[in-house]
Design an enzyme around this catalytic site. Sequence first.
Site, PDB file in Angstrom:
ATOM      1  N   ASN A   1     -43.877 112.680  85.469  1.00  0.00           N
ATOM      2  CA  ASN A   1     -44.594 113.373  84.382  1.00  0.00           C
ATOM      3  C   ASN A   1     -44.024 113.091  82.997  1.00  0.00           C
ATOM      4  O   ASN A   1     -44.762 112.962  82.025  1.00  0.00           O
ATOM      5  CB  ASN A   1     -44.653 114.883  84.662  1.00  0.00           C
ATOM      6  CG  ASN A   1     -43.292 115.529  84.705  1.00  0.00           C
ATOM      7  OD1 ASN A   1     -42.323 114.932  85.160  1.00  0.00           O
ATOM      8  ND2 ASN A   1     -43.209 116.744  84.230  1.00  0.00           N
TER       9      ASN A   1
ATOM     10  N   GLY B   1     -38.118 116.801  90.690  1.00  0.00           N
ATOM     11  CA  GLY B   1     -39.377 116.507  91.374  1.00  0.00           C
ATOM     12  C   GLY B   1     -39.893 117.751  92.062  1.00  0.00           C
ATOM     13  O   GLY B   1     -39.524 118.872  91.688  1.00  0.00           O
TER      14      GLY B   1
ATOM     15  N   THR C   1     -39.963 117.850  98.211  1.00  0.00           N
ATOM     16  CA  THR C   1     -39.058 116.690  98.217  1.00  0.00           C
ATOM     17  C   THR C   1     -37.608 117.157  98.083  1.00  0.00           C
ATOM     18  O   THR C   1     -36.715 116.637  98.757  1.00  0.00           O
ATOM     19  CB  THR C   1     -39.395 115.731  97.043  1.00  0.00           C
ATOM     20  OG1 THR C   1     -40.796 115.512  97.023  1.00  0.00           O
ATOM     21  CG2 THR C   1     -38.677 114.410  97.193  1.00  0.00           C
TER      22      THR C   1
ATOM     23  N   GLU D   1     -33.828 119.933  90.359  1.00  0.00           N
ATOM     24  CA  GLU D   1     -34.767 120.543  89.403  1.00  0.00           C
ATOM     25  C   GLU D   1     -36.149 120.387  90.015  1.00  0.00           C
ATOM     26  O   GLU D   1     -36.629 119.264  90.157  1.00  0.00           O
ATOM     27  CB  GLU D   1     -34.715 119.823  88.052  1.00  0.00           C
ATOM     28  CG  GLU D   1     -33.377 119.895  87.360  1.00  0.00           C
ATOM     29  CD  GLU D   1     -32.969 121.309  87.009  1.00  0.00           C
ATOM     30  OE1 GLU D   1     -33.863 122.167  86.885  1.00  0.00           O
ATOM     31  OE2 GLU D   1     -31.765 121.556  86.879  1.00  0.00           O
TER      32      GLU D   1
ATOM     33  N   CYS E   1     -43.409 120.578  84.022  1.00  0.00           N
ATOM     34  CA  CYS E   1     -42.937 121.634  84.927  1.00  0.00           C
ATOM     35  C   CYS E   1     -42.787 122.964  84.192  1.00  0.00           C
ATOM     36  O   CYS E   1     -42.727 124.011  84.817  1.00  0.00           O
ATOM     37  CB  CYS E   1     -41.606 121.217  85.542  1.00  0.00           C
ATOM     38  SG  CYS E   1     -40.400 120.775  84.282  1.00  0.00           S
TER      39      CYS E   1
ATOM     40  N   GLU F   1     -28.851 121.658  84.498  1.00  0.00           N
ATOM     41  CA  GLU F   1     -28.600 120.463  83.701  1.00  0.00           C
ATOM     42  C   GLU F   1     -28.315 120.902  82.261  1.00  0.00           C
ATOM     43  O   GLU F   1     -28.351 122.073  81.927  1.00  0.00           O
ATOM     44  CB  GLU F   1     -29.822 119.541  83.740  1.00  0.00           C
ATOM     45  CG  GLU F   1     -30.138 119.037  85.134  1.00  0.00           C
ATOM     46  CD  GLU F   1     -31.267 118.018  85.153  1.00  0.00           C
ATOM     47  OE1 GLU F   1     -32.248 118.194  84.414  1.00  0.00           O
ATOM     48  OE2 GLU F   1     -31.156 117.040  85.905  1.00  0.00           O
TER      49      GLU F   1
END
Length: 480
Positions: free
Chosen positions: A150, A226, A230, A248, A282, A461
């Site tokens: 994205n 992602g 996943t 994340e 997101c 992060e």
Amino acid sequence: MEQLKNYIGGKLIPSADGATLENFNPATGDAYSSLPDSDEIDVARAVDAAKNAFPAWSTTPTEERSRLLFRISQLIERDTEQFALAESTDQGKPLALAHSVDIPRAVSNFRFFASSLMHFASEAHPMEQAAINYTLRSPLGVAGCISPWNLPIYLFTWKIAPALAAGNCVVAKPSELTPMTAFMLSSLCIEAGLPPGVLNIVHGLGTKVGQAIVAHRDVPAISFTGGTATGRTIAQTAAPMFKKLSLEMGGKNPAIIFADCNYPEMLKTTVQSSFSNQGEICLCGSRIFVERSLYKQFKQDFIDAVKSLKVGDPLESGTNLGAVVSEAHREKIISYIALARDEGGTILFGGKKVNPGGRCSNGWFVEPTIIEGLPHTCRTNQEEIFGPVVTLTPFDREDEVLQDANSTQYGLAAILWTDNLTRAHRIAARIHSGIVWVNCWLLRDLRTPFGGMKNSGLGREGGLEALRFFTEPKNVCIKL
Ligand code: NDP
């Protein structure tokens, strides 16, 4: 057709077996380049190259590492036009957005961590006259970085820059849907003089390349952005090897609007927080809760504002929403709109595919879509759609809206609109999300901890959090 290459050991090379995948332009639906369809052999080569480079890179003076990262940031900045065009062509986003957000942020990511590593200090814990403890922070070795489609170069560099700054070597994989700007970055790393093997970029499918990076015994840390499914697979593979993990993942973010807010500012920003990047961020607020006394007015004004958004050719100035990333993703979005209807929702605006005509006749476009009349418990309001689709829900009481906002498995970001300071603090403390924006959206300070709670994330992060993730602390206790 341009052929993208892997970047391994400082060289641009095809996959070991020569296999390739097609790379599509979402705005036209055409395959316009190809990328290596790499596998575990390519990953093993990349890890070997990274391991070989690690002793020298991890002991390179901080100032020199910083200089190289600054140099990469300068080169991306120099090539802003080419990067913005490539990102728009690869991802479908409006060129203007790539130009104003994605590429400047990739520049900032390298610049920020080039600077932070010069200021990264560790703690000392003196025990009065008895002893002194100090903390050593060493790089981990080879870090695996896996990023989504994205915000391709924006998120790719957000991982790579701190990993390299902390003295690690990196094996990275961009999404196979958006590999172009990562490929361009490899050339700039060569130009900048980054030593061979310090950064390695392996292109291909998540289930082959991504999985091979996560499963590799010599990659002790994985930084992933992602989807939640996943992330779960990655955690299952990594957990028995006790790898360090930063995950994340997805979100279903609430935007909570109280009647006492700054209305014009809220309206303008809510259009952005709903539909920027076709809703493929997101952090977008996809569940909009509006205090009942304001609901009717907001609904009308919001529909009017969204009607004026232009969906079309990402390269044309004035386009607000470009193409969504792939045909499969467009079908997923459309199927969620159908689900919303089945669940009893009313489509107030949008809901259909768009054909902008001309060179974009076969592209993958979706109208910005507004839905109302759904309970917060239904699938449309619980599952991540990750497209230009929002729901509107009126509320009466603060405790009620908090409960509804907190009802999903996700906890990434929340947006709150109110001029009542006490209420802002109260809700910010009680909302289940890693990030809360009050009277704003996407205002980012790279020093702050970034990430989600619940099924949106593991770890944080940003700033020191990232440098801490990419280093191993060791306490040394010296008796005085
Ligand atoms: P995916 O989870 O499908 O893919 C993310 C990356 O992981 C891609 O590079 C993908 O490769 C790779 N991958 C896929 N399967 C595996 C595997 N088994 N092992 C290792 N790697 C794998 O996410 P999307 O690309 O579809 O991105 C959208 C998602 O990302 C949304 O859920 C969104 O919320 C989330 N996101 C979260 C952010 C955050 O900060 N929390 C920010 C941005 C997005 P490939 O593409 O080649 O399959």
